[in-house]
Design a protein around this motif. Sequence first.
Motif, PDB file in Angstrom:
ATOM      1  N   PRO A  63       0.798  -1.233   0.000  1.00 40.34           N
ATOM      2  CA  PRO A  63       0.000   0.000   0.000  1.00 40.34           C
ATOM      3  C   PRO A  63       0.836   1.290   0.000  1.00 40.34           C
ATOM      4  O   PRO A  63       0.367   2.332  -0.452  1.00 40.34           O
ATOM      5  N   GLU A  64       2.073   1.204   0.466  1.00 37.29           N
ATOM      6  CA  GLU A  64       2.953   2.383   0.458  1.00 37.29           C
ATOM      7  C   GLU A  64       3.701   2.543  -0.868  1.00 37.29           C
ATOM      8  O   GLU A  64       4.477   3.465  -1.042  1.00 37.29           O
ATOM      9  N   GLY A  65       3.484   1.624  -1.789  1.00 35.02           N
ATOM     10  CA  GLY A  65       4.118   1.710  -3.100  1.00 35.02           C
ATOM     11  C   GLY A  65       5.450   0.986  -3.215  1.00 35.02           C
ATOM     12  O   GLY A  65       6.116   1.064  -4.247  1.00 35.02           O
ATOM     13  N   LYS A  66       5.860   0.251  -2.176  1.00 35.84           N
ATOM     14  CA  LYS A  66       7.116  -0.498  -2.240  1.00 35.84           C
ATOM     15  C   LYS A  66       6.894  -1.782  -3.030  1.00 35.84           C
ATOM     16  O   LYS A  66       5.936  -2.512  -2.805  1.00 35.84           O
ATOM     17  N   GLU A  67       7.817  -2.044  -3.953  1.00 34.26           N
ATOM     18  CA  GLU A  67       7.718  -3.190  -4.837  1.00 34.26           C
ATOM     19  C   GLU A  67       8.545  -4.353  -4.298  1.00 34.26           C
ATOM     20  O   GLU A  67       9.704  -4.175  -3.920  1.00 34.26           O
ATOM     21  N   TYR A  68       7.919  -5.540  -4.265  1.00 33.93           N
ATOM     22  CA  TYR A  68       8.582  -6.767  -3.847  1.00 33.93           C
ATOM     23  C   TYR A  68       8.578  -7.721  -5.034  1.00 33.93           C
ATOM     24  O   TYR A  68       7.522  -8.211  -5.424  1.00 33.93           O
ATOM     25  N   ILE A  69       9.749  -7.979  -5.585  1.00 35.98           N
ATOM     26  CA  ILE A  69       9.827  -8.836  -6.768  1.00 35.98           C
ATOM     27  C   ILE A  69       9.944 -10.295  -6.325  1.00 35.98           C
ATOM     28  O   ILE A  69      10.837 -10.657  -5.564  1.00 35.98           O
ATOM     29  N   LEU A  70       9.011 -11.097  -6.807  1.00 33.68           N
ATOM     30  CA  LEU A  70       8.984 -12.520  -6.480  1.00 33.68           C
ATOM     31  C   LEU A  70       9.825 -13.327  -7.453  1.00 33.68           C
ATOM     32  O   LEU A  70      10.447 -14.315  -7.080  1.00 33.68           O
ATOM     33  N   GLN A  71       9.791 -12.920  -8.713  1.00 34.65           N
ATOM     34  CA  GLN A  71      10.438 -13.725  -9.745  1.00 34.65           C
ATOM     35  C   GLN A  71      10.771 -12.866 -10.948  1.00 34.65           C
ATOM     36  O   GLN A  71      10.035 -11.954 -11.303  1.00 34.65           O
ATOM     37  N   PHE A  72      11.900 -13.178 -11.555  1.00 36.53           N
ATOM     38  CA  PHE A  72      12.201 -12.731 -12.903  1.00 36.53           C
ATOM     39  C   PHE A  72      11.985 -13.938 -13.801  1.00 36.53           C
ATOM     40  O   PHE A  72      12.144 -15.080 -13.369  1.00 36.53           O
ATOM     41  N   ILE A 166      19.042  -6.542 -16.098  1.00 37.86           N
ATOM     42  CA  ILE A 166      18.043  -5.997 -15.183  1.00 37.86           C
ATOM     43  C   ILE A 166      18.616  -4.787 -14.453  1.00 37.86           C
ATOM     44  O   ILE A 166      19.727  -4.849 -13.916  1.00 37.86           O
ATOM     45  N   PRO A 167      17.851  -3.691 -14.394  1.00 40.24           N
ATOM     46  CA  PRO A 167      18.325  -2.515 -13.655  1.00 40.24           C
ATOM     47  C   PRO A 167      18.605  -2.841 -12.185  1.00 40.24           C
ATOM     48  O   PRO A 167      17.922  -3.664 -11.576  1.00 40.24           O
ATOM     49  N   LYS A 168      19.604  -2.182 -11.634  1.00 45.61           N
ATOM     50  CA  LYS A 168      20.015  -2.435 -10.245  1.00 45.61           C
ATOM     51  C   LYS A 168      18.867  -2.247  -9.261  1.00 45.61           C
ATOM     52  O   LYS A 168      18.765  -2.978  -8.281  1.00 45.61           O
ATOM     53  N   GLN A 169      17.979  -1.290  -9.507  1.00 45.59           N
ATOM     54  CA  GLN A 169      16.870  -1.074  -8.568  1.00 45.59           C
ATOM     55  C   GLN A 169      15.955  -2.289  -8.509  1.00 45.59           C
ATOM     56  O   GLN A 169      15.395  -2.601  -7.457  1.00 45.59           O
ATOM     57  N   LEU A 175      16.193  -8.777  -4.055  1.00 42.87           N
ATOM     58  CA  LEU A 175      17.010  -9.217  -2.925  1.00 42.87           C
ATOM     59  C   LEU A 175      16.496  -8.707  -1.582  1.00 42.87           C
ATOM     60  O   LEU A 175      16.964  -9.147  -0.535  1.00 42.87           O
ATOM     61  N   GLY A 176      15.572  -7.751  -1.614  1.00 41.79           N
ATOM     62  CA  GLY A 176      15.044  -7.203  -0.372  1.00 41.79           C
ATOM     63  C   GLY A 176      15.969  -6.201   0.282  1.00 41.79           C
ATOM     64  O   GLY A 176      16.026  -6.099   1.508  1.00 41.79           O
ATOM     65  N   VAL A 177      16.697  -5.446  -0.553  1.00 43.44           N
ATOM     66  CA  VAL A 177      17.598  -4.410  -0.034  1.00 43.44           C
ATOM     67  C   VAL A 177      17.333  -3.106  -0.772  1.00 43.44           C
ATOM     68  O   VAL A 177      16.673  -3.090  -1.805  1.00 43.44           O
TER      69      VAL A 177
END
Length: 188
Positions: A63-72, A166-169, A175-177
């Motif tokens: 809800p705060e707009g933070k993205e959590y990538i599960l998979q590429f 893949i862009p570093k962001q 990675l959760g960092v």
Amino acid sequence: MTDFLRQHLEELIPLSEEEFTYIRPHFSVLKKRKHQFLIQEKQPVNHIYLVEQGCVKAYHTDPEGKEYILQFAMEHWWVSDFQAFFKRTEATIEVDCIEDATIWALSYDDMEKVCAALPKFEHFFRKKSNMGYVALQARILSLLNKNAQERYDQFATLYPQLLQRIPKQLIAAYLGVSRETLSRFNTR
């Protein structure tokens, strides 16, 4: 393009010409541009996707707009919101293209039809699912047991080709960092 699909399937199962001729029409080929969605949150998920060319990401945004990538997912990888696909519910994650992509789409109904007609196709998906579970377990254990530098090193070892694409962001979100933390790593 058909050669790609046949080659991909035959990595795990041999196919006669007749079997492949039956399977092929159940797939559709999509051309997607960078930033186009395959799946959007709260929408029905009717397909699983096989990447022929390009790279996509599956992720959740809080809800705060933070993205959590599960998979590429890059060439020869499958992606979807598997929970929504198999349970026939709305998407809880999104999947969009990091690069322009050629994607093979297989609907739930077509997958069921081909699996019923050809047990070896069901075997193919069982093997793919098992490999996916193994990778998921390794990823969860990495998140639980490794520090950020170790997670980065593991990612770099397992997926060196993704580091260039893949862009570093996005790597940081996977990675959760933070991006700043990632920039401090020894990034070979």
